[in-house]
Design a protein around this motif. Structure first.
Motif, PDB file in Angstrom:
ATOM      1  N   PHE A 185     -66.582 -15.047  67.006  1.00  0.00           N
ATOM      2  CA  PHE A 185     -65.481 -13.452  67.400  1.00  0.00           C
ATOM      3  C   PHE A 185     -64.479 -13.628  68.118  1.00  0.00           C
ATOM      4  CE2 PHE A 185     -66.774  -9.885  70.186  1.00  0.00           C
ATOM      5  CZ  PHE A 185     -66.518  -8.888  69.388  1.00  0.00           C
ATOM      6  N   VAL A 186     -64.551 -14.572  69.476  1.00  0.00           N
ATOM      7  CA  VAL A 186     -63.372 -14.124  70.186  1.00  0.00           C
ATOM      8  C   VAL A 186     -62.240 -14.826  69.434  1.00  0.00           C
ATOM      9  CG1 VAL A 186     -62.970 -15.054  72.517  1.00  0.00           C
ATOM     10  CG2 VAL A 186     -65.634 -14.409  72.328  1.00  0.00           C
ATOM     11  N   SER A 230     -68.399  -4.496  66.678  1.00  0.00           N
ATOM     12  CA  SER A 230     -68.851  -5.270  67.719  1.00  0.00           C
ATOM     13  C   SER A 230     -70.429  -5.738  67.298  1.00  0.00           C
ATOM     14  CB  SER A 230     -68.466  -5.345  68.860  1.00  0.00           C
ATOM     15  OG  SER A 230     -67.068  -5.030  68.852  1.00  0.00           O
ATOM     16  N   LEU A 231     -71.353  -4.214  67.092  1.00  0.00           N
ATOM     17  CA  LEU A 231     -72.472  -4.014  67.353  1.00  0.00           C
ATOM     18  C   LEU A 231     -72.383  -5.030  66.183  1.00  0.00           C
ATOM     19  CD1 LEU A 231     -75.178  -2.619  68.628  1.00  0.00           C
ATOM     20  CD2 LEU A 231     -74.214  -0.763  67.719  1.00  0.00           C
ATOM     21  N   LEU A 242     -75.481 -19.451  66.892  1.00  0.00           N
ATOM     22  CA  LEU A 242     -75.431 -18.792  67.289  1.00  0.00           C
ATOM     23  C   LEU A 242     -74.050 -19.036  68.154  1.00  0.00           C
ATOM     24  CD1 LEU A 242     -75.828 -15.293  68.166  1.00  0.00           C
ATOM     25  CD2 LEU A 242     -77.809 -17.001  70.095  1.00  0.00           C
ATOM     26  N   ILE A 243     -74.220 -19.798  69.507  1.00  0.00           N
ATOM     27  CA  ILE A 243     -72.654 -20.354  70.068  1.00  0.00           C
ATOM     28  C   ILE A 243     -71.651 -20.307  69.068  1.00  0.00           C
ATOM     29  CG2 ILE A 243     -71.582 -22.122  71.647  1.00  0.00           C
ATOM     30  CD1 ILE A 243     -74.449 -22.781  72.428  1.00  0.00           C
ATOM     31  N   TYR A 244     -71.846 -20.797  67.919  1.00  0.00           N
ATOM     32  CA  TYR A 244     -70.439 -20.886  66.640  1.00  0.00           C
ATOM     33  C   TYR A 244     -70.231 -19.076  66.471  1.00  0.00           C
ATOM     34  CZ  TYR A 244     -67.136 -22.119  62.919  1.00  0.00           C
ATOM     35  OH  TYR A 244     -65.855 -21.841  62.169  1.00  0.00           O
ATOM     36  N   TYR A 304     -75.729  -8.290  62.837  1.00  0.00           N
ATOM     37  CA  TYR A 304     -75.908  -9.349  61.427  1.00  0.00           C
ATOM     38  C   TYR A 304     -76.200 -10.759  62.130  1.00  0.00           C
ATOM     39  CZ  TYR A 304     -74.990  -5.156  58.343  1.00  0.00           C
ATOM     40  OH  TYR A 304     -74.708  -3.838  57.814  1.00  0.00           O
ATOM     41  N   THR A 305     -75.072 -11.008  62.642  1.00  0.00           N
ATOM     42  CA  THR A 305     -75.096 -12.225  63.456  1.00  0.00           C
ATOM     43  C   THR A 305     -76.772 -12.625  63.778  1.00  0.00           C
ATOM     44  OG1 THR A 305     -73.067 -12.552  64.084  1.00  0.00           O
ATOM     45  CG2 THR A 305     -74.775 -14.420  64.568  1.00  0.00           C
TER      46      THR A 305
END
Length: 641
Positions: free
Chosen positions: A589-590, A601-602, A582-584, A607-608
């Motif tokens: 994304f950033v 973004s949603l 999740l952090i990755y 999906y993530t």
């Protein structure tokens, strides 16, 4: 044995030869063309890594053929947003075309309305690519650039890479320019035939050079022929979103002979600039994981031997009983946890996922799910998940029985609907947003109904079947009896906190696979092809080993601290690497994606969330079963009075 193998192979070949008239795997059987045979150019979709919303080809005002026909698609293609459709490009095998107007009005250019101009300008700003296919080969744009070599070498050779599809247009300042002329370069391989026969050709590469040429510079005649201007003197075709625009859509076709065999024609699309990095990272992961695994195994085995030897000494039982350690909780270690039905249901779904992923990666590694078979990977994954319900149900049922559960029908229903229900719910909500954007990525209503039918018609009955047999089977044999009264748990140190455990347990499995994660994310979010399933299989094995080991270490520490509530905790802690995923994903994304709007973004985070949930179930299940086997083994090895 070898004789049997030969006979089997012979029978298989005969069967295949017998059935080739009626059946072949799409994308696997080559198509032979004679000179002048039509080579159909089809459109797949428009994609952008900035919006993550695919659109069908004719959502923009391109030239249309007299009759638009869509190809019948498999489940995977529909879920990917592919809408394969015919185009008016007339291409014949080994026949050159200098320049031809696409819409048959040579003297009457295409007029785009203000709305259409606005739409095209918006798609250009959003960095959309157009994807076409010829003989099932996707179009690619050649990119040539100099690598950081010495000056003398620079003049000699350039590095060539290919970009999937071609850019719809480009921006210069605040002006929009559309690529309205396409120069197709098709490569063919001449097949060896007998002298009397006519030569046959096979398409082995499909490239395009997109150009933007102003209407005034394209001189068209009555026969739909046109002349291209000199490269230096032509101006690009501007699209002004505030007014109507006039332009011509044109194309040219050039054929070149190639030494590439038909079997290797996908290599161009799959060449990667960093295969060495990949190898290095995999070897690095393997060495690190097996080194750590070896150390952990040695420590655990030595410590356990010492523990078991101490606990089994007859003469100093009193001293042993005063000690702290995992033997003290023998009367509570197999006490059923809270919510046994939910735990067994989640573990059942984890088993389902594990079987599906293992089979998909293995089959893909053998080359049966190559990118040439469009949508095959996703279709296979969906069907396998449904059919693996029988294994998920069996393991869930047996564990539920072991945990003293009685309501097996409710447990089976929970197993069949809990995880798939969450997945379906999230996908449905996201799908509503995609529908609102009129994207081809939205799953059509009939497909959604078909998926629901598969879920309730295939998966649910199979889960019930597996659960019934699992529940009827003898429960897992626990080596020690559980006491009537639960033992009091001493106060735990800060590092025995669940969250600290998740952080500690997730590092090793995540470190082993995070390079592969980068390639998978690139394939999903940046329209790249992912084909390195051999690497992925190796990484999956490493993941299973590291999750199992970490889980065993964590449960050992927990039992040594006299905390016997390990069932749920092991499941949660073993899935710790999902937290790092999740952090990755947030980092990716950033730093890597250029997504700014709300809906893309949603979609990304929706999906993530599904990926992280599935990954947590998978790693949690692996860790849980490893820990359960370990706990049963160590308590079977000590003498309990």
């Amino acid at each position: 044995f070898s004789f049997l193998q030969e006979r089997l192979r012979y029978v298989l070949v005969l069967l295949l030869l017998h059935s080739t008239d009626s059946f072949y795997v799409p994308g696997v059987a080559p198509i032979n063309f004679h000179r002048n045979d039509p080579v159909e150019i089809k459109a797949v979709k428009l994609t952008s890594s900035r919006t993550q919303l695919p659109y069908e080809y004719y959502s923009l005002p391109f030239c249309q053929p007299s009759k638009i026909t869509y190809k019948a698609e498999n489940l995977g293609e529909v879920l990917r947003g592919d809408r394969i459709v015919n185009t008016p490009f007339q291409v014949s095998m080994n026949v050159e075309k200098k320049c031809e107007v696409l819409c048959n009005f040579p003297n009457k250019p295409v007029t785009l309305t203000v709305e259409q101009s606005k739409l095209i300008a918006e798609r250009i700003r959003e960095d959309y690519y157009v994807h076409l296919i010829a003989d099932n080969l996707p179009v690619a744009t050649r990119l040539e650039f100099y690598s950081n070599r010495e000056e003398e070498e620079k003049k000699k050779e350039k590095d060539v890479q290919f970009e999937h599809g071609y850019r719809l247009g480009f921006m210069d300042g605040n002006k929009f320019y559309l690529h309205n002329h396409l120069s197709f370069i098709l490569y063919y391989h001449r097949e060896d035939v007998e002298e009397s026969q006519e030569h046959t050709y096979r398409v082995v590469r499909f490239e395009v050079i997109p150009q933007s040429i102003k209407l005034e510079d394209l001189k068209a005649d009555e026969k739909s022929m046109c002349t291209l201007p000199e490269a230096t003197g032509s101006a690009p075709q501007e699209i002004d979103p505030t007014k109507e625009n006039q332009l011509l859509f044109t194309y040219s076709v050039h054929w070149e002979e190639s030494d590439i065999k038909w079997a290797s024609r996908w290599d161009t699309y799959l060449t990667m600039s960093d295969v060495q990095i990949h190898w290095f990272s995999i070897i690095n992961s393997v060495v690190v994981v097996f080194f750590l695994s070896g150390i952990l195994s040695m420590i655990i085995i030595r410590t356990l031997r010492k523990d078991i030897a101490n606990y089994n000494k007859e003469d100093d039982i009193e001293d042993t009983m005063e000690e702290s350690g995992w033997k003290l909780v023998h009367g509570d270690v197999f006490r059923p946890p809270q919510y046994p039905m939910i735990l067994s249901s989640l573990l059942g779904s984890g088993i389902q996922l594990f079987c599906m992923i293992l089979i998909v990666i293995f089959v893909a590694m053998l080359g049966m799910l190559s990118p040439s078979s469009r949508g095959a990977l996703m279709t296979t994954a969906c069907f396998l998940f449904m059919f693996m319900g029988v294994f998920g149900g069996f393991f869930a049922g047996r564990l539920y029985r072991t945990l003293k559960g009685h309501r097996w029908k409710k447990g089976a229903f929970c197993t069949a609907t809990l995880y798939p229900g969450v997945v379906f719910g999230i996908c449905f909500v996201l799908n509503c947003f995609i529908w609102g954007k009129h994207s081809s990525g939205a799953v059509p209503f009939p497909t959604m109904v078909a998926l629901l039918c598969m879920w309730f018609g295939i998966s649910l009955p199979l889960v019930y079947l597996g659960y019934y047999f699992g529940f009827r089977k003898q429960p897992y044999d626990n080596p020690v009896r559980t006491n009537q009264i639960p033992r009091q748990i001493p106060e735990q140190r800060w590092y025995m906190n669940k969250f600290v455990g998740i952080l500690m347990a997730g590092i090793l499995p995540f470190g082993a696979m995070f390079i592969e994660l980068f390639f998978i994310f690139s394939a999903i979010w940046e329209n790249q092809f992912y084909y390195l399933f051999g690497f992925l299989f190796l990484v999956f094995i490493i993941l299973v080993v590291s999750c199992s080991q970490i889980s065993i270490v964590m449960v050992y520490f927990q039992l040594c601290a006299e905390d016997y509530r390990w069932w749920w905790r092991t499941f949660l802690v073993s899935g710790g690497s999902a937290f790092y995923v999740l952090i990755y994903a947030v980092f990716y994304f950033v730093n890597k994606l250029d997504i700014v709007e709300f809906i893309p973004s949603l979609l990304y985070f929706g999906y993530t969330a599904l990926m992280v949930l599935s990954f947590w179930l998978l790693t949690g299940t692996i860790g849980f079963y490893a820990a359960y086997m370990f706990v049963r083994k160590i308590y079977a090895a000590v003498k309990i009075d």
